[in-house]
Design an enzyme around this catalytic site. Structure first.
Site, PDB file in Angstrom:
ATOM      1  N   GLY A  35       0.821  -1.210   0.000  1.00 60.56           N
ATOM      2  CA  GLY A  35       0.000   0.000   0.000  1.00 60.56           C
ATOM      3  C   GLY A  35       0.848   1.249   0.000  1.00 60.56           C
ATOM      4  O   GLY A  35       1.984   1.241  -0.463  1.00 60.56           O
ATOM      5  N   ALA A  36       0.283   2.296   0.528  1.00 56.11           N
ATOM      6  CA  ALA A  36       0.866   3.613   0.399  1.00 56.11           C
ATOM      7  C   ALA A  36       2.218   3.773   1.100  1.00 56.11           C
ATOM      8  O   ALA A  36       3.125   4.376   0.562  1.00 56.11           O
ATOM      9  CB  ALA A  36      -0.113   4.644   0.935  1.00 56.11           C
ATOM     10  N   LYS A  55       5.111  -5.068   9.222  1.00 57.46           N
ATOM     11  CA  LYS A  55       4.889  -3.917   8.345  1.00 57.46           C
ATOM     12  C   LYS A  55       6.161  -3.076   8.341  1.00 57.46           C
ATOM     13  O   LYS A  55       6.665  -2.696   9.393  1.00 57.46           O
ATOM     14  CB  LYS A  55       3.690  -3.095   8.827  1.00 57.46           C
ATOM     15  CG  LYS A  55       3.368  -1.893   7.926  1.00 57.46           C
ATOM     16  CD  LYS A  55       2.028  -1.261   8.285  1.00 57.46           C
ATOM     17  CE  LYS A  55       1.680  -0.143   7.305  1.00 57.46           C
ATOM     18  NZ  LYS A  55       0.337   0.436   7.569  1.00 57.46           N
ATOM     19  N   GLY A 114      -5.174 -13.919   7.835  1.00 61.22           N
ATOM     20  CA  GLY A 114      -4.701 -12.678   7.218  1.00 61.22           C
ATOM     21  C   GLY A 114      -5.624 -12.185   6.121  1.00 61.22           C
ATOM     22  O   GLY A 114      -5.198 -11.497   5.220  1.00 61.22           O
ATOM     23  N   ASP A 155      -9.054   6.334   8.161  1.00 62.33           N
ATOM     24  CA  ASP A 155      -8.939   5.518   6.952  1.00 62.33           C
ATOM     25  C   ASP A 155      -9.701   4.202   7.132  1.00 62.33           C
ATOM     26  O   ASP A 155      -9.217   3.131   6.743  1.00 62.33           O
ATOM     27  CB  ASP A 155      -7.466   5.281   6.598  1.00 62.33           C
ATOM     28  CG  ASP A 155      -7.262   4.853   5.144  1.00 62.33           C
ATOM     29  OD1 ASP A 155      -8.207   5.016   4.334  1.00 62.33           O
ATOM     30  OD2 ASP A 155      -6.171   4.357   4.819  1.00 62.33           O
TER      31      ASP A 155
HETATM   32  P1  ADP Z   1      -1.032   0.295   4.146  1.00 61.04           P
HETATM   33  O1  ADP Z   1      -0.858   1.429   5.109  1.00 61.04           O
HETATM   34  O2  ADP Z   1       0.065   0.215   3.161  1.00 61.04           O
HETATM   35  O3  ADP Z   1      -2.416   0.251   3.557  1.00 61.04           O
HETATM   36  P2  ADP Z   1      -1.816  -1.828   5.962  1.00 61.04           P
HETATM   37  O4  ADP Z   1      -1.355  -1.694   7.375  1.00 61.04           O
HETATM   38  O5  ADP Z   1      -3.243  -1.472   5.685  1.00 61.04           O
HETATM   39  O6  ADP Z   1      -0.815  -1.029   5.006  1.00 61.04           O
HETATM   40  O7  ADP Z   1      -1.546  -3.310   5.456  1.00 61.04           O
HETATM   41  C1  ADP Z   1      -1.769  -3.655   4.096  1.00 61.04           C
HETATM   42  C2  ADP Z   1      -2.556  -4.947   4.013  1.00 61.04           C
HETATM   43  O8  ADP Z   1      -1.843  -5.993   4.685  1.00 61.04           O
HETATM   44  C3  ADP Z   1      -3.921  -4.911   4.705  1.00 61.04           C
HETATM   45  O9  ADP Z   1      -4.928  -4.400   3.851  1.00 61.04           O
HETATM   46  C4  ADP Z   1      -4.138  -6.364   5.064  1.00 61.04           C
HETATM   47  O10 ADP Z   1      -4.609  -7.090   3.947  1.00 61.04           O
HETATM   48  C5  ADP Z   1      -2.727  -6.838   5.378  1.00 61.04           C
HETATM   49  N1  ADP Z   1      -2.420  -6.772   6.834  1.00 61.04           N
HETATM   50  C6  ADP Z   1      -1.864  -5.737   7.479  1.00 61.04           C
HETATM   51  N2  ADP Z   1      -1.697  -6.003   8.793  1.00 61.04           N
HETATM   52  C7  ADP Z   1      -2.148  -7.257   8.983  1.00 61.04           C
HETATM   53  C8  ADP Z   1      -2.242  -8.131  10.127  1.00 61.04           C
HETATM   54  N3  ADP Z   1      -1.810  -7.762  11.334  1.00 61.04           N
HETATM   55  N4  ADP Z   1      -2.773  -9.356   9.940  1.00 61.04           N
HETATM   56  C9  ADP Z   1      -3.187  -9.736   8.726  1.00 61.04           C
HETATM   57  N5  ADP Z   1      -3.143  -8.984   7.618  1.00 61.04           N
HETATM   58  C10 ADP Z   1      -2.622  -7.750   7.735  1.00 61.04           C
HETATM   59 MG    MG Z   2      -4.250  -0.083   4.540  1.00 57.47          MG
HETATM   60 MG    MG Z   3      -1.995   3.090   5.687  1.00 57.63          MG
END
Ligand code: ADP
Ligand code: MG
Ligand code: MG
Length: 336
Positions: A35-36, A55, A114, A155
């Site tokens: 993502g972003a 992350k 997930g 968000d």
């Molecule tokens: P971004 O800020 O880049 O959108 P996210 O924190 O939303 O990043 O994470 C991107 C994707 O990763 C989420 O939409 C989800 O599908 C997956 N994800 C993130 N954190 C978790 C977690 N703790 N457990 C399972 N999936 C996760």
């Molecule tokens: Mg996200």
């Molecule tokens: Mg984000």
């Protein structure tokens, strides 16, 4: 649906992400999201093979107003500091934090297999209203908790909510979150345009909770009908709210209230949590995950399988790829 990326915001994943102390404690596996602000990957802890989600937050992509001072005097992204502090059954928890020169490495609990609600919706789950209410009220509980601490998520959308095989959901991605106060208005929106309220899209300043209620309304609408209620910014501001299928009177009334164009008349979080549709009884033990949504063995019972290495054929009918109503993933953007 496909997952469009907003051009300049996409960061590339590489070895630089894992280098440092983090790498001594975790083995990084396949990417699960992009993502972003960076990459999200599965990772397991070397000491006990605990499966987690890591992350990688690229420091140079964190905006100036999204840094805070940690108790130890270090500068950390607000996203990370918030998730370390917050404790709620419907908010993802952080297990470990590391950093190297370029990245923060935030290790989170892996909730279920997930699956996020974007993917859940893409599989066209056979939800009835009590189950839908059960799923959505948990997002409400997380938001009620956040607002009580004067925190705005900003968000809220399907892909920032993860779900396990007991229909237990958790809110993730605090990358657009901020603190609010009664006498300060915001003028920039940091979330996702499709989930942004009409008054904010029209350029008005906002206090916060009313914007969050709109995003939650969009999320509920999408969970109900599997399509977005509005086609573009103009439609969000002007367009009437249409109902593609018949739903209960309570649900229709709630959706109209949450998606009320006039922010002052919009449903508040306390009104939401008191609403009869949210408070309706549901016997969650009666619902079996793999009967509601097509999934493979490890998604139905993730605790029985290890890191996806076992071949796992899909059960039930496969998900159709040629879906006429394509709902796309969308990234947060700033609307000045
Ligand atoms: P971004 O800020 O880049 O959108 P996210 O924190 O939303 O990043 O994470 C991107 C994707 O990763 C989420 O939409 C989800 O599908 C997956 N994800 C993130 N954190 C978790 C977690 N703790 N457990 C399972 N999936 C996760
Ligand atoms: Mg996200
Ligand atoms: Mg984000």
């Amino acid at each position: 649906g496909s997952r469009p990326q907003s051009m300049s915001l996409v960061s590339q994943c590489g070895d630089e992400q894992v280098s440092g102390e983090y790498n001594k404690h975790y083995v990084t596996l396949k990417q699960i999201g992009k993502g972003a602000y960076g990459c999200v990957k599965m990772a397991y802890r070397r000491s006990d093979r605990l499966l987690t989600v890591a992350k990688f937050i690229l420091k140079e992509k964190v905006g100036a107003q999204f840094w805070v001072d940690a108790p130890d005097g270090r500068r950390v992204p607000l996203e990370l500091s918030l998730l370390l502090t917050l404790k709620h059954p419907n908010i993802v928890s952080v297990i470990d934090v590391f950093e190297n020169e370029k990245y923060f490495q935030m290790v989170m609990e892996k909730h279920g297999a997930g699956m996020d609600l974007f993917e859940f919706i893409e599989r066209r789950p056979r939800l009835d209203e009590p189950l839908l209410s059960y799923i959505f009220r948990q997002i409400g509980q997380a938001v009620e908790y956040l607002h009580s601490l004067n925190i705005l998520h900003r968000d809220i959308k399907d892909e920032n909510v993860i779900i396990d095989n007991k229909f237990h959901v958790k809110l993730i991605d605090f990358g657009s979150a901020t603190f609010m106060s009664k006498d300060t208005l915001f003028s920039t929106f940091y979330g996702t345009t499709e989930y942004c309220s009409p008054e904010v899209l029209a350029g008005n300043k906002y206090a916060g909770p009313e914007l969050e209620m709109w995003s939650m309304g969009i999320t509920l609408y999408v969970l109900t009908f599997f399509v977005n209620p509005f086609s573009d910014i103009e439609d969000t501001i002007q367009g009437p709210l249409a109902f593609p299928q018949v739903v209960s009177e309570d649900l229709e009334q709630l959706l109209r209230w949450m998606l009320c164009k006039e922010p002052a008349s919009r449903c508040s979080i306390s009104q939401l949590m008191a609403h009869p549709w949210i408070r309706q009884p549901v016997v969650i033990a009666n619902y079996v995950f793999h009967e509601i949504v097509d999934c493979d063995r490890h998604e139905a019972n993730p605790e029985m399988y290890y890191s996806g290495s076992l071949g796992s054929p899909r059960s039930g009918s496969p998900v159709s790829l040629a879906d006429p109503m394509v709902k796309e993933r969308s990234n947060p953007s700033e609307v000045a």
